[in-house]
Design an enzyme around this catalytic site. Structure first.
Site, PDB file in Angstrom:
ATOM      1  N   GLU A 146      11.438 -10.688 -18.861  1.00  0.00           N
ATOM      2  CA  GLU A 146      10.884  -9.711 -19.793  1.00  0.00           C
ATOM      3  C   GLU A 146      11.890  -9.518 -20.912  1.00  0.00           C
ATOM      4  O   GLU A 146      13.069  -9.340 -20.622  1.00  0.00           O
ATOM      5  CB  GLU A 146      10.626  -8.371 -19.104  1.00  0.00           C
ATOM      6  N   ARG A 180       6.309  -5.950 -10.314  1.00  0.00           N
ATOM      7  CA  ARG A 180       7.485  -6.534 -10.943  1.00  0.00           C
ATOM      8  C   ARG A 180       7.221  -8.026 -11.160  1.00  0.00           C
ATOM      9  O   ARG A 180       6.691  -8.714 -10.261  1.00  0.00           O
ATOM     10  CB  ARG A 180       8.724  -6.370 -10.062  1.00  0.00           C
ATOM     11  N   ALA A 226       2.434  -0.192 -18.139  1.00  0.00           N
ATOM     12  CA  ALA A 226       1.532   0.487 -17.198  1.00  0.00           C
ATOM     13  C   ALA A 226       1.773   1.998 -17.141  1.00  0.00           C
ATOM     14  O   ALA A 226       0.847   2.763 -16.909  1.00  0.00           O
ATOM     15  CB  ALA A 226       1.638  -0.126 -15.806  1.00  0.00           C
ATOM     16  N   MET A 271       0.845  -1.201   0.000  1.00  0.00           N
ATOM     17  CA  MET A 271       0.000   0.000   0.000  1.00  0.00           C
ATOM     18  C   MET A 271       0.875   1.242   0.000  1.00  0.00           C
ATOM     19  O   MET A 271       0.835   2.077   0.896  1.00  0.00           O
ATOM     20  CB  MET A 271      -0.946  -0.056   1.210  1.00  0.00           C
ATOM     21  N   HIS A 322       4.664  -4.678 -20.166  1.00  0.00           N
ATOM     22  CA  HIS A 322       5.222  -3.694 -19.228  1.00  0.00           C
ATOM     23  C   HIS A 322       4.943  -2.261 -19.727  1.00  0.00           C
ATOM     24  O   HIS A 322       5.878  -1.487 -19.972  1.00  0.00           O
ATOM     25  CB  HIS A 322       6.725  -3.921 -19.032  1.00  0.00           C
TER      26      HIS A 322
HETATM   27  C1  DGY Z   1       8.943   1.929 -13.390  1.00  0.00           C
HETATM   28  O1  DGY Z   1       9.009   3.149 -13.554  1.00  0.00           O
HETATM   29  O2  DGY Z   1       9.601   1.351 -12.521  1.00  0.00           O
HETATM   30  C2  DGY Z   1       8.026   1.166 -14.277  1.00  0.00           C
HETATM   31  O3  DGY Z   1       8.082  -0.179 -14.138  1.00  0.00           O
HETATM   32  C3  DGY Z   1       8.190   1.562 -15.735  1.00  0.00           C
HETATM   33  O4  DGY Z   1       7.542   2.751 -15.873  1.00  0.00           O
END
Ligand code: DGY
Length: 327
Positions: free
Chosen positions: A268, A239, A289, A155, A287
């Site tokens: 990955e 991750r 996001a 969180m 990957h």
């Molecule tokens: C990060 O910033 O750690 C992400 O996994 C990629 O944006």
């Protein structure tokens, strides 16, 4: 006066490169794929600063090979590719891009949750493949998101944003983290703290938002998957190595859990012949996001600003190891 030299390990937003170019001679690795190790060592050998990605190992060997190095700036919030202890030992500040991607990443985690719940990818693929024959009361049934219990593991900033999104769907939220949130956060967001195993047992959806550390590697393995509901949907935008993928494959195939939606994997990229990709109840995204235009632009600019500060000998606005400034 000669400008400092900087190596940027991939193309980033031009605006950010322009900022850097005012301060430094900038070389950008032009390829889509990361520089191979020998090229990375060669390109960084004479530089004062490096702007790195998660895919570039910035370790003691690289730091040895780059005796002029004064600053490292990572375009990501995660930095497990950088040997921070080694950088700190050498007095090198390491920049990163927290906050820039918090909301965008939570958006994606919620999108993955909904897509898995309502079988969006599987059904869209069925339409493309000509398998949409009729409306049928029993076809492609998914799970309701509204009112379902969301379990959040980790969180922090992104976990909190995920909880906010869940509020809009009337989802009770139960969470676990090594550090409990202050009571005011728990009240404001109606989030309930519970032991790790209770979160696994009680949740209809489980979303992972922990950092990758030795403690969280394979946090979700066979035993944890067994504790989940047979309908549980597991979302990972944290991750890849947080989940044991062999165990996940077995759990999805044997119906121990309902579905998974992953933005991150181990390894990955996930090879196209990976068993997880044979399953209808597993969505895998590459990957992405944080991949909105606005967020990637902001990350580029933050990374450039951190590097410029490092080169000027000023304090980076976002520094992983601020203790270098005390020394
Ligand atoms: C990060 O910033 O750690 C992400 O996994 C990629 O944006």
């Amino acid at each position: 006066m000669t400008k400092p030299k900087v190596f940027v390990t991939r193309q980033i937003f031009q605006e950010a490169l322009d900022m850097l170019s005012k301060e430094a001679d900038v070389e950008v690795w032009p390829d889509e794929l990361p520089p191979p190790r020998d090229a990375l060592l060669r390109k960084t050998a004479g530089v004062d600063g490096i702007l790195s990605l998660l895919t570039d190992a910035v370790d003691g060997e690289l730091m040895d090979a780059a005796p002029n190095l004064r600053a490292i700036s990572q375009i990501a919030v995660g930095y497990e590719n950088i040997d921070v202890a080694e950088a700190t030992r050498r007095g090198l500040p390491v920049g990163y891009t927290p906050n820039a991607l918090t909301k965008t990443t939570a958006d994606m985690a919620f999108l993955l949750l909904m897509a898995a719940a309502r079988r969006l990818v599987e059904t869209a693929e069925a339409v493309k493949a000509g398998r949409w024959k009729t409306w049928h009361p029993l076809h492609y049934l998914g799970q309701d998101v509204h009112g379902a219990t969301l379990g959040i593991l980790g969180m922090g900033r992104i976990g909190l944003e995920m909880a906010k999104r869940a509020q809009g769907f009337d989802m009770p939220v139960v969470y676990h983290d090594v550090v409990r949130r202050p009571a005011e956060d728990e009240e404001r967001l109606s989030i309930r703290y519970a032991p790790f195993s209770d979160v696994l047992r009680e949740s209809d959806f489980i979303s992972l938002h922990v950092n990758l550390t030795p403690d969280t590697r394979h946090l979700i393995g066979r035993a944890e998957l067994e504790m989940m509901k047979p309908t549980a949907v597991l979302v990972n935008a944290a991750r890849g190595p947080v989940i044991d993928h062999d165990a996940l494959y077995d759990a999805l195939k044997d119906g121990e859990i309902g579905a998974a939606a992953l933005d991150v994997t181990e390894p990955e990229p996930l090879p196209a012949d990976h068993p997880l990709l044979t399953l209808d109840n597993c969505i895998v995204a590459p990957h992405v996001a944080s991949a909105s235009v606005a967020t990637r632009r902001l990350m580029s600019i933050m990374a450039a600003e951190n590097l410029i500060a490092g080169l000027r000998g000023e304090r980076m606005a976002n520094c992983v190891n601020p203790e270098v400034y005390e020394a």
